[in-house]
Write an enzyme that holds these catalytic residues in place. Structure first.
Site, PDB file in Angstrom:
ATOM      1  N   ARG A 128      20.741 -20.936  93.010  1.00  0.00           N
ATOM      2  CA  ARG A 128      20.053 -22.181  93.350  1.00  0.00           C
ATOM      3  C   ARG A 128      21.063 -23.316  93.481  1.00  0.00           C
ATOM      4  O   ARG A 128      20.922 -24.198  94.320  1.00  0.00           O
ATOM      5  CB  ARG A 128      19.011 -22.492  92.267  1.00  0.00           C
ATOM      6  CG  ARG A 128      18.174 -23.721  92.555  1.00  0.00           C
ATOM      7  CD  ARG A 128      17.011 -23.868  91.596  1.00  0.00           C
ATOM      8  NE  ARG A 128      17.437 -24.232  90.251  1.00  0.00           N
ATOM      9  CZ  ARG A 128      16.625 -24.318  89.209  1.00  0.00           C
ATOM     10  NH1 ARG A 128      15.346 -24.034  89.338  1.00  0.00           N
ATOM     11  NH2 ARG A 128      17.075 -24.661  88.024  1.00  0.00           N
ATOM     12  N   ARG A 146      21.655 -25.457  78.694  1.00  0.00           N
ATOM     13  CA  ARG A 146      20.208 -25.489  78.952  1.00  0.00           C
ATOM     14  C   ARG A 146      19.511 -24.290  78.347  1.00  0.00           C
ATOM     15  O   ARG A 146      18.402 -24.406  77.811  1.00  0.00           O
ATOM     16  CB  ARG A 146      19.945 -25.555  80.457  1.00  0.00           C
ATOM     17  CG  ARG A 146      20.118 -26.971  80.970  1.00  0.00           C
ATOM     18  CD  ARG A 146      20.489 -26.997  82.415  1.00  0.00           C
ATOM     19  NE  ARG A 146      19.411 -26.584  83.282  1.00  0.00           N
ATOM     20  CZ  ARG A 146      19.595 -26.100  84.510  1.00  0.00           C
ATOM     21  NH1 ARG A 146      20.827 -25.953  84.987  1.00  0.00           N
ATOM     22  NH2 ARG A 146      18.577 -25.763  85.249  1.00  0.00           N
TER      23      ARG A 146
END
Ligand code: ADP
Length: 191
Positions: A128, A146
């Site tokens: 992505r 994350r």
């Protein structure tokens, strides 16, 4: 009203499935990540505040997120329901959402948690990153942060809904349509 929490780690496919769900059920998509990116693009104070957390892969402070969500819900009074995507991400946010919804005579119908192995997540986020333009998608340390934040702070939110009997887990690897089919068969049983 159908109010669904779509849950899962970064890269699990929440955004992709949300797009299909809002169309099928005529719901409002409430993605806190998208809302923050919109503020960021418009250069608002909220955007500037959120930017430093987002770029590092850390969570924006709860009170900021909760205020933004409340405003979005209240500004969409005619909605047939919401898909919450990327929110709640902490137990504090989940508790605040329950209080907020109750005051409005609303409630969460259920949480759908997408289950995806960590290696697959990392690969999807890297892919992505090639096109998303998102700084947080393009750096191994930020991706790892994350996932760690997800495991430490966000995963307990699934337990919060499990305690309310509202959690369903769905395997998030397969074709987009297969996963979508599995999600809709759960949603079609909500009352
Ligand atoms: P992803 O699911 O790929 O991590 P999102 O678009 O949901 O991406 O979120 C991007 C970033 O926005 C997060 O890493 C975080 O900094 C911030 N953010 C989004 N939603 C929340 C939230 N509910 N609470 C705190 N921070 C959030």
């Amino acid at each position: 009203m159908l109010n669904i929490v779509l849950f899962g780690p970064p890269g699990a496919g929440k955004g992709t499935q949300s797009e299909k769900l809002i169309e099928k059920y005529n719901l409002t998509h409430l993605s806190t990540g998208d809302l923050f990116r919109k503020h960021l693009g418009e250069g608002t104070e909220l955007g500037k505040l959120a930017q430093k957390y987002m770029n590092e892969g850390r969570l924006v402070p709860d009170e900021v997120v909760i205020g933004m969500v409340e405003e979005k819900i209240k500004s969409t009074p005619d909605s047939k329901g919401f898909i919450f995507d990327g929110f709640p991400r902490t137990v504090t946010q989940a508790e605040a959402l329950d209080v907020m919804l109750e005051a409005l005579g609303m409630k969460i119908s259920g949480m759908i948690a997408l289950d995806v192995p960590e290696e697959v997540l990392k690969e999807r986020i890297r892919e992505r990153g090639k096109t998303s333009g998102r700084v947080d998608d393009q750096d191994e340390t930020k991706i790892a942060t994350r996932i760690k934040v997800y495991l430490d702070e966000t995963l307990p939110v699934a337990g919060f809904y499990e305690n309310q009997g509202k959690l369903t887990k769905i395997y998030g690897v397969g074709t987009i349509d297969e996963i979508f089919g599995n999600i809709t068969s759960v949603i079609d049983q909500y009352k």
